[in-house]
Every structure is written in structure tokens, then in C-alpha cells.
Scaffold this motif. Structure first.
Motif, PDB file in Angstrom:
ATOM      1  N   GLU A  85       0.830  -1.213   0.000  1.00  0.00           N
ATOM      2  CA  GLU A  85       0.000   0.000   0.000  1.00  0.00           C
ATOM      3  C   GLU A  85       0.864   1.262   0.000  1.00  0.00           C
ATOM      4  OE1 GLU A  85      -3.383   0.463  -0.090  1.00  0.00           O
ATOM      5  OE2 GLU A  85      -3.594  -1.687  -0.443  1.00  0.00           O
ATOM      6  N   LEU A  86       1.912   1.262   0.821  1.00  0.00           N
ATOM      7  CA  LEU A  86       2.808   2.411   0.896  1.00  0.00           C
ATOM      8  C   LEU A  86       3.528   2.634  -0.435  1.00  0.00           C
ATOM      9  CD1 LEU A  86       3.486   4.446   3.096  1.00  0.00           C
ATOM     10  CD2 LEU A  86       5.387   3.004   3.770  1.00  0.00           C
ATOM     11  N   THR A  87       3.950   1.547  -1.077  1.00  0.00           N
ATOM     12  CA  THR A  87       4.607   1.653  -2.377  1.00  0.00           C
ATOM     13  C   THR A  87       3.654   2.221  -3.415  1.00  0.00           C
ATOM     14  OG1 THR A  87       5.996  -0.232  -1.822  1.00  0.00           O
ATOM     15  CG2 THR A  87       5.892   0.372  -4.131  1.00  0.00           C
ATOM     16  N   ALA A  88       2.395   1.822  -3.376  1.00  0.00           N
ATOM     17  CA  ALA A  88       1.401   2.358  -4.307  1.00  0.00           C
ATOM     18  C   ALA A  88       1.203   3.852  -4.089  1.00  0.00           C
ATOM     19  CB  ALA A  88       0.076   1.613  -4.144  1.00  0.00           C
ATOM     20  N   ALA A 114      -0.817  -3.682 -10.555  1.00  0.00           N
ATOM     21  CA  ALA A 114       0.552  -4.037 -10.175  1.00  0.00           C
ATOM     22  C   ALA A 114       1.198  -2.843  -9.488  1.00  0.00           C
ATOM     23  CB  ALA A 114       1.371  -4.435 -11.398  1.00  0.00           C
ATOM     24  N   VAL A 115       2.047  -3.150  -8.539  1.00  0.00           N
ATOM     25  CA  VAL A 115       2.790  -2.127  -7.817  1.00  0.00           C
ATOM     26  C   VAL A 115       4.252  -2.539  -7.839  1.00  0.00           C
ATOM     27  CG1 VAL A 115       3.191  -1.076  -5.561  1.00  0.00           C
ATOM     28  CG2 VAL A 115       0.881  -1.569  -6.302  1.00  0.00           C
ATOM     29  N   SER A 116       5.131  -1.575  -8.099  1.00  0.00           N
ATOM     30  CA  SER A 116       6.554  -1.865  -8.109  1.00  0.00           C
ATOM     31  C   SER A 116       7.295  -0.635  -7.624  1.00  0.00           C
ATOM     32  CB  SER A 116       7.006  -2.231  -9.523  1.00  0.00           C
ATOM     33  OG  SER A 116       8.384  -2.487  -9.535  1.00  0.00           O
ATOM     34  N   GLY A 117       8.262  -0.834  -6.771  1.00  0.00           N
ATOM     35  CA  GLY A 117       9.047   0.299  -6.294  1.00  0.00           C
ATOM     36  C   GLY A 117       9.813  -0.068  -5.040  1.00  0.00           C
ATOM     37  N   ILE A 118      10.626   0.850  -4.621  1.00  0.00           N
ATOM     38  CA  ILE A 118      11.426   0.677  -3.412  1.00  0.00           C
ATOM     39  C   ILE A 118      11.036   1.768  -2.430  1.00  0.00           C
ATOM     40  CG2 ILE A 118      13.753   0.743  -2.438  1.00  0.00           C
ATOM     41  CD1 ILE A 118      14.760  -0.262  -5.156  1.00  0.00           C
TER      42      ILE A 118
END
Length: 155
Positions: A85-88, A114-118
Motif C-alpha cells: 500500500e505504501l509503495t502504491a 501491479a505495484v513496483s518500487g522501493i
């Protein structure tokens, strides 16, 4: 004796005159140097902008032989869901949808996300059971800290 005093005075005077010449030439040299480039990047100290996300996970649906093991699994799952959720929130969410229509009647509606990230620097605010069968975890991250991290890595 007088000769010795006179010689000592002459020697001290010569030494002091040499120091004056050396220090004056260093000052001239330093003034002749070009100005050093100024660092124009100024980072302002800002108040934290906390962004929170909550993840939930059912306890009874977790794999495990004991209730305690299922609860630990739910705690981990809720934390990962909170990170998702935070990445989104931070990076956005990719949405792909299709709708099938036949004879002007919707036959099928599908959405995929889809969600992708750091996300670095997030911290757990609270983790707790909700009623009897759900576990929740709340994470937060300072958006200003994320922005500073992005600026540092892009330089």
C-alpha cells in the motif's frame, strides 16, 4: 659583551624581516588565486510529511499448525500488505482493465493491478489484532526523506 648584544640584535632583526617578506608573499599568492566555486545546492530542513498505510491479513487462512504460528504468519502478511500500500502511494499503481461487451450487454469486466518500487525509511507505527481473525500493521514514511534519497541517488 656589547658586540655580542649588537650581533644578536642584528641577527634577530634579519630573521624578523625575512618572516615579514614570507608572510606578505603568501598573502599576495592567496589573493591571486581564483575564487572557489560555490555550492549552490541548498537543502532546506523541512517538517516531516508522514504518509501512512495499513495492511490487513486474516489469521485463520494462514498456513500453520498452531494458532500462534498462524498469527505470526498474519503479522508478516499484514506488514507486507502495508508495504504494498505504501509503495502504491509513493510510486503509483499500474492498472490494466478490460471490458467485454456483447449485444450492448457487459459480459465480462476484468481489472489487473501491479505495484513496483522501493520504499526506504518506512517504520512500523503499530501492529495489532483486529477483532478475532484479522491482523493489521500500520507503516509510515516521511515523504521529504524519500525525496532527499531520490535527489542523492540521481546526482
Amino acid at each position: 659583551m656589547n658586540n655580542a648584544k649588537a650581533s644578536a640584535l642584528i641577527l634577530v632583526g634579519a630573521l624578523l624581516a625575512g618572516c615579514e617578506t614570507a608572510s606578505r608573499s603568501l598573502v599576495d599568492f592567496a589573493e591571486a588565486l581564483p575564487d572557489a566555486p560555490q555550492n549552490t545546492t541548498v537543502v532546506e530542513a523541512r517538517e516531516p510529511e508522514w504518509v501512512r498505510a495499513t495492511g490487513y491479513a486474516p489469521i485463520s487462512l494462514q498456513s500453520g499448525k498452531t494458532k500462534e504460528h498462524k498469527m505470526i504468519q498474519a503479522m508478516r502478511a499484514s506488514k507486507l500488505r502495508a508495504y504494498q500500500e505504501l509503495t502504491a502511494i509513493v510510486h503509483g499503481q499500474y492498472l490494466f482493465g478490460t471490458t467485454a461487451v456483447r449485444d450492448m450487454v457487459v459480459q465480462n469486466d476484468q481489472f489487473k493491478t501491479a505495484v513496483s518500487g522501493i520504499v526506504r525509511g518506512a517504520r512500523v507505527v503499530k501492529t495489532y489484532p483486529v477483532q478475532d481473525d484479522v491482523y493489521a500493521t500500520v507503516l509510515e514514511v516521511d515523504m521529504n526523506q524519500l525525496q532527499r534519497a531520490w535527489v542523492k541517488t540521481s546526482q
